[in-house]
Design a protein around this motif. Structure first.
Motif, PDB file in Angstrom:
ATOM      1  N   GLY A  20       0.792  -1.235  -0.045  1.00 21.35           N
ATOM      2  CA  GLY A  20      -0.036  -0.123   0.069  1.00 21.35           C
ATOM      3  C   GLY A  20       0.924   1.064   0.050  1.00 21.35           C
ATOM      4  O   GLY A  20       1.946   1.024   0.502  1.00 21.35           O
ATOM      5  N   LYS A  21       0.498   2.298  -0.542  1.00 19.80           N
ATOM      6  CA  LYS A  21       1.085   3.719  -0.393  1.00 19.80           C
ATOM      7  C   LYS A  21       0.982   4.235   0.807  1.00 19.80           C
ATOM      8  O   LYS A  21       0.014   4.229   1.421  1.00 19.80           O
ATOM      9  CB  LYS A  21       0.407   4.632  -1.558  1.00 19.80           C
ATOM     10  N   GLY A  22       2.014   4.815   1.248  1.00 23.45           N
ATOM     11  CA  GLY A  22       2.155   5.517   2.231  1.00 23.45           C
ATOM     12  C   GLY A  22       1.321   6.787   2.282  1.00 23.45           C
ATOM     13  O   GLY A  22       1.021   7.400   0.865  1.00 23.45           O
ATOM     14  N   SER A  23       0.671   7.519   3.138  1.00 22.54           N
ATOM     15  CA  SER A  23      -0.027   8.676   3.206  1.00 22.54           C
ATOM     16  C   SER A  23       0.610  10.073   3.285  1.00 22.54           C
ATOM     17  O   SER A  23       1.475  10.028   4.071  1.00 22.54           O
ATOM     18  CB  SER A  23      -1.373   8.715   4.315  1.00 22.54           C
ATOM     19  N   VAL A  24       0.082  10.880   2.537  1.00 18.74           N
ATOM     20  CA  VAL A  24       0.530  12.257   2.735  1.00 18.74           C
ATOM     21  C   VAL A  24      -0.661  13.065   3.169  1.00 18.74           C
ATOM     22  O   VAL A  24      -1.464  13.335   2.518  1.00 18.74           O
ATOM     23  CB  VAL A  24       0.811  13.076   1.092  1.00 18.74           C
ATOM     24  N   ASP A  38       1.106  13.652   9.483  1.00 18.84           N
ATOM     25  CA  ASP A  38       0.777  12.475  10.434  1.00 18.84           C
ATOM     26  C   ASP A  38       0.279  11.431   9.463  1.00 18.84           C
ATOM     27  O   ASP A  38      -0.709  10.612   9.554  1.00 18.84           O
ATOM     28  CB  ASP A  38      -0.517  12.708  11.376  1.00 18.84           C
ATOM     29  N   GLY A  39       0.783  11.266   8.275  1.00 21.49           N
ATOM     30  CA  GLY A  39       0.454  10.205   7.094  1.00 21.49           C
ATOM     31  C   GLY A  39       0.824   8.847   7.556  1.00 21.49           C
ATOM     32  O   GLY A  39       1.893   8.664   7.976  1.00 21.49           O
ATOM     33  N   GLY A  40       0.055   7.929   7.746  1.00 19.26           N
ATOM     34  CA  GLY A  40       0.188   6.626   8.089  1.00 19.26           C
ATOM     35  C   GLY A  40       1.080   5.784   7.031  1.00 19.26           C
ATOM     36  O   GLY A  40       1.078   6.069   5.876  1.00 19.26           O
ATOM     37  N   ASP A  41       1.654   4.508   7.192  1.00 16.32           N
ATOM     38  CA  ASP A  41       2.332   3.854   6.470  1.00 16.32           C
ATOM     39  C   ASP A  41       1.407   2.944   5.638  1.00 16.32           C
ATOM     40  O   ASP A  41       0.238   2.406   6.221  1.00 16.32           O
ATOM     41  CB  ASP A  41       3.301   2.863   7.183  1.00 16.32           C
ATOM     42  N   GLY A  42       1.879   2.258   4.212  1.00 13.80           N
ATOM     43  CA  GLY A  42       0.854   1.469   3.643  1.00 13.80           C
ATOM     44  C   GLY A  42       1.063  -0.059   4.059  1.00 13.80           C
ATOM     45  O   GLY A  42       1.948  -0.335   4.590  1.00 13.80           O
ATOM     46  N   GLY A  43       0.117  -0.700   3.872  1.00 11.31           N
ATOM     47  CA  GLY A  43       0.253  -2.133   4.382  1.00 11.31           C
ATOM     48  C   GLY A  43       0.760  -3.130   3.635  1.00 11.31           C
ATOM     49  O   GLY A  43       1.029  -2.789   2.193  1.00 11.31           O
ATOM     50  N   ARG A  44       1.486  -4.235   4.101  1.00  9.04           N
ATOM     51  CA  ARG A  44       2.657  -5.180   3.354  1.00  9.04           C
ATOM     52  C   ARG A  44       1.202  -5.995   2.220  1.00  9.04           C
ATOM     53  O   ARG A  44       0.243  -6.214   2.698  1.00  9.04           O
ATOM     54  CB  ARG A  44       2.892  -6.007   4.066  1.00  9.04           C
ATOM     55  N   GLY A  45       1.798  -6.198   0.911  1.00  8.90           N
ATOM     56  CA  GLY A  45       1.086  -6.958   0.165  1.00  8.90           C
ATOM     57  C   GLY A  45       1.107  -8.346   0.714  1.00  8.90           C
ATOM     58  O   GLY A  45       2.004  -8.701   1.424  1.00  8.90           O
ATOM     59  N   GLY A  46      -0.061  -9.263   0.368  1.00  6.89           N
ATOM     60  CA  GLY A  46       0.028 -10.361   0.714  1.00  6.89           C
ATOM     61  C   GLY A  46       0.921 -11.418   0.104  1.00  6.89           C
ATOM     62  O   GLY A  46       1.420 -11.265  -0.983  1.00  6.89           O
ATOM     63  N   HIS A  47       1.562 -12.435   0.881  1.00  6.53           N
ATOM     64  CA  HIS A  47       2.538 -13.390   0.126  1.00  6.53           C
ATOM     65  C   HIS A  47       1.550 -14.635  -0.393  1.00  6.53           C
ATOM     66  O   HIS A  47       0.362 -14.972   0.235  1.00  6.53           O
ATOM     67  CB  HIS A  47       3.480 -13.885   1.487  1.00  6.53           C
ATOM     68  N   VAL A  48       2.271 -15.377  -1.297  1.00 11.66           N
ATOM     69  CA  VAL A  48       1.832 -16.544  -1.778  1.00 11.66           C
ATOM     70  C   VAL A  48       2.826 -17.445  -1.060  1.00 11.66           C
ATOM     71  O   VAL A  48       4.048 -17.490  -1.131  1.00 11.66           O
ATOM     72  CB  VAL A  48       1.876 -16.807  -3.086  1.00 11.66           C
ATOM     73  N   ILE A  49       2.304 -18.570  -0.209  1.00 11.16           N
ATOM     74  CA  ILE A  49       3.170 -19.305   0.747  1.00 11.16           C
ATOM     75  C   ILE A  49       2.772 -20.708   0.391  1.00 11.16           C
ATOM     76  O   ILE A  49       1.674 -21.123   0.553  1.00 11.16           O
ATOM     77  CB  ILE A  49       2.863 -19.053   2.221  1.00 11.16           C
ATOM     78  N   VAL A  50       3.793 -21.718   0.142  1.00 11.91           N
ATOM     79  CA  VAL A  50       3.495 -22.942   0.140  1.00 11.91           C
ATOM     80  C   VAL A  50       3.804 -23.518   1.287  1.00 11.91           C
ATOM     81  O   VAL A  50       4.881 -23.413   2.307  1.00 11.91           O
ATOM     82  CB  VAL A  50       4.684 -23.531  -0.887  1.00 11.91           C
ATOM     83  N   ARG A  51       2.900 -24.581   1.841  1.00 15.64           N
ATOM     84  CA  ARG A  51       2.941 -25.237   3.097  1.00 15.64           C
ATOM     85  C   ARG A  51       2.876 -26.831   2.883  1.00 15.64           C
ATOM     86  O   ARG A  51       2.002 -27.288   2.298  1.00 15.64           O
ATOM     87  CB  ARG A  51       1.729 -24.697   3.764  1.00 15.64           C
ATOM     88  N   GLY A  52       3.767 -27.437   3.701  1.00 13.11           N
ATOM     89  CA  GLY A  52       3.583 -28.880   3.312  1.00 13.11           C
ATOM     90  C   GLY A  52       2.637 -29.570   4.368  1.00 13.11           C
ATOM     91  O   GLY A  52       2.455 -29.298   5.770  1.00 13.11           O
ATOM     92  N   LYS A  53       1.716 -30.391   3.775  1.00 14.70           N
ATOM     93  CA  LYS A  53       0.758 -31.279   4.648  1.00 14.70           C
ATOM     94  C   LYS A  53       0.903 -32.725   4.123  1.00 14.70           C
ATOM     95  O   LYS A  53       0.880 -33.467   3.390  1.00 14.70           O
ATOM     96  CB  LYS A  53      -0.557 -30.856   3.933  1.00 14.70           C
ATOM     97  N   ALA A  54       1.214 -33.487   5.519  1.00  9.62           N
ATOM     98  CA  ALA A  54       1.374 -34.835   5.461  1.00  9.62           C
ATOM     99  C   ALA A  54       0.189 -35.687   5.288  1.00  9.62           C
ATOM    100  O   ALA A  54       0.397 -36.791   4.586  1.00  9.62           O
ATOM    101  CB  ALA A  54       1.925 -35.186   6.973  1.00  9.62           C
ATOM    102  N   GLY A  76      -2.180   3.901   3.438  1.00  8.71           N
ATOM    103  CA  GLY A  76      -2.200   4.375   5.002  1.00  8.71           C
ATOM    104  C   GLY A  76      -2.850   5.570   4.787  1.00  8.71           C
ATOM    105  O   GLY A  76      -3.219   6.095   3.934  1.00  8.71           O
ATOM    106  N   SER A  77      -3.296   6.004   6.204  1.00 10.71           N
ATOM    107  CA  SER A  77      -4.351   7.130   6.249  1.00 10.71           C
ATOM    108  C   SER A  77      -3.906   7.968   7.236  1.00 10.71           C
ATOM    109  O   SER A  77      -2.878   8.046   8.044  1.00 10.71           O
ATOM    110  CB  SER A  77      -5.619   6.541   6.550  1.00 10.71           C
ATOM    111  N   SER A  78      -4.665   9.029   7.633  1.00 12.15           N
ATOM    112  CA  SER A  78      -4.164  10.109   8.535  1.00 12.15           C
ATOM    113  C   SER A  78      -4.297   9.545   9.954  1.00 12.15           C
ATOM    114  O   SER A  78      -4.443   8.489  10.304  1.00 12.15           O
ATOM    115  CB  SER A  78      -5.167  11.209   8.536  1.00 12.15           C
TER     116      SER A  78
END
Length: 332
Positions: A20-24, A38-54, A76-78
């Motif tokens: 996400g974009k940081g806020s101005v 007081d602009g907030g930070d953008g959020g992290r983009g989602g990962h694609v995660i591989v998970r082992g299942k027995a 981000g927002s104010s």
């Protein structure tokens, strides 16, 4: 599991989320006309995660799911409020799955443990809001960082069966019959070559509720290392077996020659396979009377460099001895 439900090769497109974009934003409030950035930070983009299942044995559940996308991070927002992180997406795979970059054919990683998680496509980092950039000389910065873009790639997932014992032999050597007798598996059995087109797994019950896993691999033919017959399609499944059980029928013209051909195909495909422990089972030995078996045994004692024994899946001959020998080798 039916033969058609065993899927061990899947190509996929995966895409993580944008950061996400940081806020101005400049703080404004009644009686506070110049509250500063007081602009907030953008959020992290989602990962694609591989998970082992027995508890998974195949890639069937991914066969028709060729596109996987993670969520984007929010802006981000104010009030220094950070955007929410994008939603991570999990791809569950059976143990023994190898993930390759489709374009370069490079191995990215392998999943071999239950619960193991590896990031396949990393989500973009969120941008910093403008409050991070204030200083004594720039008290009202009117800029912020954009989020880092998403990551996308085409990947190939290959399952290499994880089994303690792998059955190796020419077509119609009796591998499926042995698996059906020694385990509860119900592989397709018929009197023509290449009855088995996909690997079959079975759990061998031993004494005191102990078990080990046996895999019936489709038959090898001469030239398999170059892709003849089913070629590389099944040879990769033998790579993960702890012990190789060579199955050669008693009515073969030359047992030693058949063993040498099988061994040579494995060597040409991957020389490391020769480091595995090996044992030979002479199948269909109910065709031999005592005199013929004694004569053949004398001949094989001089020719074969590894342990061997006579078995018959139909007559249940030598099955107990085979289990004992395999268990002893696995626990050494």
């Amino acid at each position: 599991m039916t033969e058609g439900n065993f899927v061990d090769y899947v190509k996929m497109y995966v895409c993580s989320g944008n950061g996400g974009k940081g806020s101005v934003h400049l703080h404004r409030e009644k009686y506070i006309t110049k509250g500063g950035p007081d602009g907030g930070d953008g959020g992290r983009g989602g990962h694609v995660i591989v998970r082992g299942k027995a508890n998974l044995w195949t890639l069937l559940h991914l066969k028709f799911k060729r596109h996987t996308r993670a969520g984007h991070g929010e802006h981000g927002s104010s009030g220094r409020s950070s955007g929410a992180d994008g939603e991570d997406v999990y791809i569950d795979v059976p143990l023994g799955t190898v993930i390759r970059d489709t374009e370069t054919n490079q191995i990215l990683f392998e999943i071999t443990e239950d619960g193991e998680e590896r990031i396949l496509a990393e989500g973009g980092k969120g941008g910093l809001g403008n409050w991070h950039f204030k200083s004594s000389t720039n008290q009202t910065p009117r800029y912020a960082q954009p989020g880092i873009p998403l990551e996308e790639k085409y990947v190939t997932m290959e399952l290499k069966v994880l089994a303690d014992v792998g059955l190796v032999g020419f077509p119609n050597a009796g591998k499926s019959t042995l698996l059906s007798v020694i385990t509860s598996a119900k592989p397709k059995i018929a009197d023509y070559e290449f009855t088995t087109l996909k690997p079959n797994l079975g759990i061998v019950k031993y004494r005191d509720f102990q078990t080990f896993v046996m895999a019936d691999i489709p038959g090898i033919i001469e030239g398999a290392a170059e892709g003849k017959g089913l070629g590389h399609y099944f040879l990769r499944h033998i790579e993960r077996n702890s012990i190789l059980l060579f199955l050669i029928p008693a009515d073969a013209k030359d047992i030693k020659k058949q063993y040498d051909i099988l061994l040579d195909e494995l060597r040409r495909y991957n020389p490391e396979m020769l480091d595995k422990e090996r044992i030979i089972a002479i199948s269909k030995s109910d065709l031999l009377d005592d005199e013929l078996q004694a004569e053949l045994k004398k001949e094989l004692d001089n020719e074969l460099p590894i342990p061997y024994l006579f078995i018959s899946s139909v007559a249940q001959k030598g099955i107990k001895e085979l289990k004992d020998l395999l268990w002893k080798m696995l626990n050494n």
